[in-house]
Scaffold this motif. Structure first.
Motif, PDB file in Angstrom:
ATOM      1  N   PRO A   1       0.848  -1.194   0.000  1.00 18.13           N
ATOM      2  CA  PRO A   1       0.000   0.000   0.000  1.00 18.13           C
ATOM      3  C   PRO A   1       0.883   1.243   0.000  1.00 18.13           C
ATOM      4  CG  PRO A   1      -0.727  -1.575   1.650  1.00 18.13           C
ATOM      5  CD  PRO A   1       0.577  -2.084   1.120  1.00 18.13           C
ATOM      6  N   ARG A   2       0.460   2.252  -0.677  1.00 13.71           N
ATOM      7  CA  ARG A   2       1.272   3.452  -0.884  1.00 13.71           C
ATOM      8  C   ARG A   2       1.707   4.064   0.431  1.00 13.71           C
ATOM      9  NH1 ARG A   2       4.444   4.619  -4.560  1.00 13.71           N
ATOM     10  NH2 ARG A   2       2.885   4.268  -6.168  1.00 13.71           N
ATOM     11  N   TRP A   3       3.004   4.255   0.573  1.00 13.83           N
ATOM     12  CA  TRP A   3       3.590   4.913   1.730  1.00 13.83           C
ATOM     13  C   TRP A   3       3.197   6.382   1.698  1.00 13.83           C
ATOM     14  CZ3 TRP A   3       8.677   7.423   2.912  1.00 13.83           C
ATOM     15  CH2 TRP A   3       9.029   7.270   4.241  1.00 13.83           C
ATOM     16  N   TYR A   4       3.350   7.092   2.815  1.00 18.86           N
ATOM     17  CA  TYR A   4       2.868   8.474   2.862  1.00 18.86           C
ATOM     18  C   TYR A   4       3.602   9.376   1.885  1.00 18.86           C
ATOM     19  CZ  TYR A   4       6.913  10.183   5.498  1.00 18.86           C
ATOM     20  OH  TYR A   4       8.179  10.558   5.878  1.00 18.86           O
ATOM     21  N   ASN A   5       4.827   9.023   1.512  1.00 18.47           N
ATOM     22  CA  ASN A   5       5.575   9.822   0.548  1.00 18.47           C
ATOM     23  C   ASN A   5       5.816   8.963  -0.695  1.00 18.47           C
ATOM     24  OD1 ASN A   5       7.286  11.362  -0.950  1.00 18.47           O
ATOM     25  ND2 ASN A   5       8.860  11.596   0.626  1.00 18.47           N
ATOM     26  N   ALA A   6       4.970   9.146  -1.687  1.00 20.68           N
ATOM     27  CA  ALA A   6       5.035   8.296  -2.874  1.00 20.68           C
ATOM     28  C   ALA A   6       6.399   8.357  -3.551  1.00 20.68           C
ATOM     29  CB  ALA A   6       3.949   8.707  -3.864  1.00 20.68           C
ATOM     30  N   ALA A   7       7.047   9.535  -3.495  1.00 18.27           N
ATOM     31  CA  ALA A   7       8.337   9.692  -4.167  1.00 18.27           C
ATOM     32  C   ALA A   7       9.451   8.915  -3.473  1.00 18.27           C
ATOM     33  CB  ALA A   7       8.708  11.167  -4.228  1.00 18.27           C
ATOM     34  N   ALA A   8       9.203   8.419  -2.276  1.00 16.65           N
ATOM     35  CA  ALA A   8      10.260   7.771  -1.500  1.00 16.65           C
ATOM     36  C   ALA A   8      10.188   6.255  -1.557  1.00 16.65           C
ATOM     37  CB  ALA A   8      10.199   8.237  -0.050  1.00 16.65           C
ATOM     38  N   ASP A   9       9.310   5.716  -2.378  1.00 17.07           N
ATOM     39  CA  ASP A   9       9.132   4.268  -2.413  1.00 17.07           C
ATOM     40  C   ASP A   9      10.223   3.580  -3.215  1.00 17.07           C
ATOM     41  OD1 ASP A   9       6.880   4.119  -0.871  1.00 17.07           O
ATOM     42  OD2 ASP A   9       5.507   4.378  -2.548  1.00 17.07           O
ATOM     43  N   GLY A  10      10.679   2.449  -2.733  1.00 19.50           N
ATOM     44  CA  GLY A  10      11.513   1.553  -3.508  1.00 19.50           C
ATOM     45  C   GLY A  10      12.909   2.037  -3.816  1.00 19.50           C
ATOM     46  N   PHE A  11      13.755   2.156  -2.808  1.00 15.83           N
ATOM     47  CA  PHE A  11      15.124   2.635  -2.997  1.00 15.83           C
ATOM     48  C   PHE A  11      16.097   1.482  -3.207  1.00 15.83           C
ATOM     49  CE2 PHE A  11      14.150   6.278   0.180  1.00 15.83           C
ATOM     50  CZ  PHE A  11      13.575   7.032  -0.819  1.00 15.83           C
ATOM     51  N   GLY A  12      17.063   1.652  -4.107  1.00 13.60           N
ATOM     52  CA  GLY A  12      18.211   0.749  -4.211  1.00 13.60           C
ATOM     53  C   GLY A  12      17.872  -0.692  -4.514  1.00 13.60           C
ATOM     54  N   GLY A  13      17.599  -0.988  -5.785  1.00 19.61           N
ATOM     55  CA  GLY A  13      17.255  -2.359  -6.146  1.00 19.61           C
ATOM     56  C   GLY A  13      18.332  -3.363  -5.775  1.00 19.61           C
ATOM     57  N   GLY A  14      19.591  -3.025  -6.038  1.00 21.89           N
ATOM     58  CA  GLY A  14      20.691  -3.923  -5.686  1.00 21.89           C
ATOM     59  C   GLY A  14      21.168  -3.726  -4.262  1.00 21.89           C
ATOM     60  N   LEU A  15      21.444  -2.467  -3.907  1.00 24.29           N
ATOM     61  CA  LEU A  15      21.975  -2.150  -2.580  1.00 24.29           C
ATOM     62  C   LEU A  15      21.519  -0.766  -2.176  1.00 24.29           C
ATOM     63  CD1 LEU A  15      25.518  -2.793  -1.217  1.00 24.29           C
ATOM     64  CD2 LEU A  15      24.597  -0.485  -1.117  1.00 24.29           C
ATOM     65  N   PHE A  16      21.177  -0.598  -0.920  1.00 23.28           N
ATOM     66  CA  PHE A  16      20.826   0.717  -0.395  1.00 23.28           C
ATOM     67  C   PHE A  16      21.531   0.930   0.940  1.00 23.28           C
ATOM     68  CE2 PHE A  16      18.330   3.870   1.881  1.00 23.28           C
ATOM     69  CZ  PHE A  16      18.203   4.855   0.912  1.00 23.28           C
ATOM     70  N   ALA A  17      22.147   2.117   1.101  1.00 19.23           N
ATOM     71  CA  ALA A  17      22.847   2.433   2.350  1.00 19.23           C
ATOM     72  C   ALA A  17      22.428   3.805   2.843  1.00 19.23           C
ATOM     73  CB  ALA A  17      24.357   2.397   2.142  1.00 19.23           C
ATOM     74  N   HIS A  18      22.270   3.930   4.153  1.00 20.77           N
ATOM     75  CA  HIS A  18      21.935   5.225   4.764  1.00 20.77           C
ATOM     76  C   HIS A  18      22.320   5.180   6.237  1.00 20.77           C
ATOM     77  CE1 HIS A  18      18.103   3.879   6.808  1.00 20.77           C
ATOM     78  NE2 HIS A  18      18.285   2.898   5.951  1.00 20.77           N
ATOM     79  N   GLY A  19      22.079   6.283   6.930  1.00 24.29           N
ATOM     80  CA  GLY A  19      22.376   6.315   8.362  1.00 24.29           C
ATOM     81  C   GLY A  19      23.849   6.152   8.671  1.00 24.29           C
ATOM     82  N   LEU A  20      24.717   6.809   7.871  1.00 25.69           N
ATOM     83  CA  LEU A  20      26.167   6.799   8.088  1.00 25.69           C
ATOM     84  C   LEU A  20      26.792   5.421   7.945  1.00 25.69           C
ATOM     85  CD1 LEU A  20      26.385   9.290  11.102  1.00 25.69           C
ATOM     86  CD2 LEU A  20      26.570   9.789   8.661  1.00 25.69           C
ATOM     87  N   ALA A  21      26.193   4.584   7.135  1.00 34.25           N
ATOM     88  CA  ALA A  21      26.810   3.289   6.837  1.00 34.25           C
ATOM     89  C   ALA A  21      28.045   3.513   5.963  1.00 34.25           C
ATOM     90  CB  ALA A  21      25.821   2.382   6.115  1.00 34.25           C
ATOM     91  N   ASP A  22      29.011   2.611   6.073  1.00 35.52           N
ATOM     92  CA  ASP A  22      30.233   2.667   5.273  1.00 35.52           C
ATOM     93  C   ASP A  22      30.279   1.416   4.403  1.00 35.52           C
ATOM     94  OD1 ASP A  22      32.705   3.137   4.198  1.00 35.52           O
ATOM     95  OD2 ASP A  22      33.825   2.614   6.006  1.00 35.52           O
ATOM     96  N   VAL A  23      30.138   1.602   3.089  1.00 39.50           N
ATOM     97  CA  VAL A  23      30.082   0.474   2.160  1.00 39.50           C
ATOM     98  C   VAL A  23      31.276   0.530   1.218  1.00 39.50           C
ATOM     99  CG1 VAL A  23      28.765  -0.658   0.333  1.00 39.50           C
ATOM    100  CG2 VAL A  23      27.567   0.423   2.247  1.00 39.50           C
ATOM    101  N   ARG A  24      32.050  -0.566   1.174  1.00 43.60           N
ATOM    102  CA  ARG A  24      33.173  -0.687   0.239  1.00 43.60           C
ATOM    103  C   ARG A  24      32.941  -1.883  -0.660  1.00 43.60           C
ATOM    104  NH1 ARG A  24      37.375  -1.333   4.665  1.00 43.60           N
ATOM    105  NH2 ARG A  24      35.466  -1.845   5.778  1.00 43.60           N
ATOM    106  N   MET A  25      33.095  -1.661  -1.959  1.00 46.41           N
ATOM    107  CA  MET A  25      32.883  -2.731  -2.926  1.00 46.41           C
ATOM    108  C   MET A  25      34.117  -2.854  -3.816  1.00 46.41           C
ATOM    109  SD  MET A  25      28.916  -1.908  -3.924  1.00 46.41           S
ATOM    110  CE  MET A  25      28.643  -3.468  -4.784  1.00 46.41           C
ATOM    111  N   ILE A  26      34.639  -4.074  -3.945  1.00 52.41           N
ATOM    112  CA  ILE A  26      35.824  -4.336  -4.746  1.00 52.41           C
ATOM    113  C   ILE A  26      35.515  -5.457  -5.738  1.00 52.41           C
ATOM    114  CG2 ILE A  26      38.247  -5.048  -4.693  1.00 52.41           C
ATOM    115  CD1 ILE A  26      38.274  -4.100  -1.729  1.00 52.41           C
ATOM    116  N   ASN A  27      35.730  -5.179  -7.011  1.00 49.86           N
ATOM    117  CA  ASN A  27      35.556  -6.185  -8.055  1.00 49.86           C
ATOM    118  C   ASN A  27      34.178  -6.848  -7.987  1.00 49.86           C
ATOM    119  OD1 ASN A  27      36.447  -7.642 -10.301  1.00 49.86           O
ATOM    120  ND2 ASN A  27      37.094  -9.368  -9.031  1.00 49.86           N
TER     121      ASN A  27
END
Length: 204
Positions: free
Chosen positions: A117-143
């Motif tokens: 069901p539609r979230w209160y902010n329609a523009a904010a739905d469905g972030f990061g199909g492969g990977l999503f990071a927020h809240g000061l997460a530190d993500v490192r990707m190699i190869n």
């Protein structure tokens, strides 16, 4: 034996080579079996596939002190299925709240975010199909390869994030899709520095 009985109704078939009458604990059967902290998780030569959750369809790493190491692993076909309260984030991997994530020689493919069901902010739905990071997460990707992922109702088909740190080396991002594949929002203070990457944010 009790655990097998609990598993049987949940799966098509249970295969167990040996069922001790009284197993007690894994540590009893090893000379050295130190306790692994819940905050330290490692995947090596593994497959994480066809799972569904509100966030982090394949893997969800959360919290200060959380260390996630993923090596030689495929994360495929997972879904972050949002609902009316929680936004679907990170179809394959979701990292947040100061989590430390290192991914090496990994494949993130065919993961997606969906909404109920539609979230209160329609523009904010469905972030990061492969990977999503927020809240000061530190993500490192190699190869790593990030391919064929989808943010069906939002942004960041391959990778999305805000208020987080990304470092990528020798990575390929291709054929990821999103409803808004090019969103870069520096407008409101709440979304400052929010970046969503459609295919390859660091496109060469």
């Amino acid at each position: 034996a009790d655990t097998l009985a609990e598993l049987e109704p949940l799966v098509d078939r249970v295969v167990c080579l040996d069922v001790p009458e009284e197993f007690y604990a894994v540590g009893v059967h090893y000379r050295d079996f130190p306790q692994v902290e819940d905050s330290e998780v490692a995947f090596d030569d593994s497959r994480v596939e066809d799972n569904t959750a509100l966030v982090g369809g394949g893997i969800d790493a959360m919290g200060a002190g959380t260390t996630l190491r993923v090596r030689n692993t495929s994360i495929t076909g997972n879904t972050a299925q949002g609902d009316s309260i929680v936004v679907g984030r990170g179809g394959g991997v979701h990292a947040h709240d100061l989590a430390d994530v290192l991914m090496a020689n990994c494949l993130l493919a065919d993961n997606n975010t969906r909404v109920g069901p539609r979230w209160y902010n329609a523009a904010a739905d469905g972030f990061g199909g492969g990977l999503f990071a927020h809240g000061l997460a530190d993500v490192r990707m190699i190869n790593c390869t990030v391919s064929g992922n989808e943010a069906r109702n939002g942004s960041g088909g391959g990778i999305g994030g805000y208020y987080s740190s990304f470092s990528m080396s020798d990575c390929l991002l291709a054929r990821n899709t999103a409803l808004d594949p090019t969103a870069i929002d520096d407008g409101s203070p709440a979304m400052h520095r929010r970046l969503f990457f459609p295919c390859f944010a660091l496109l060469c």
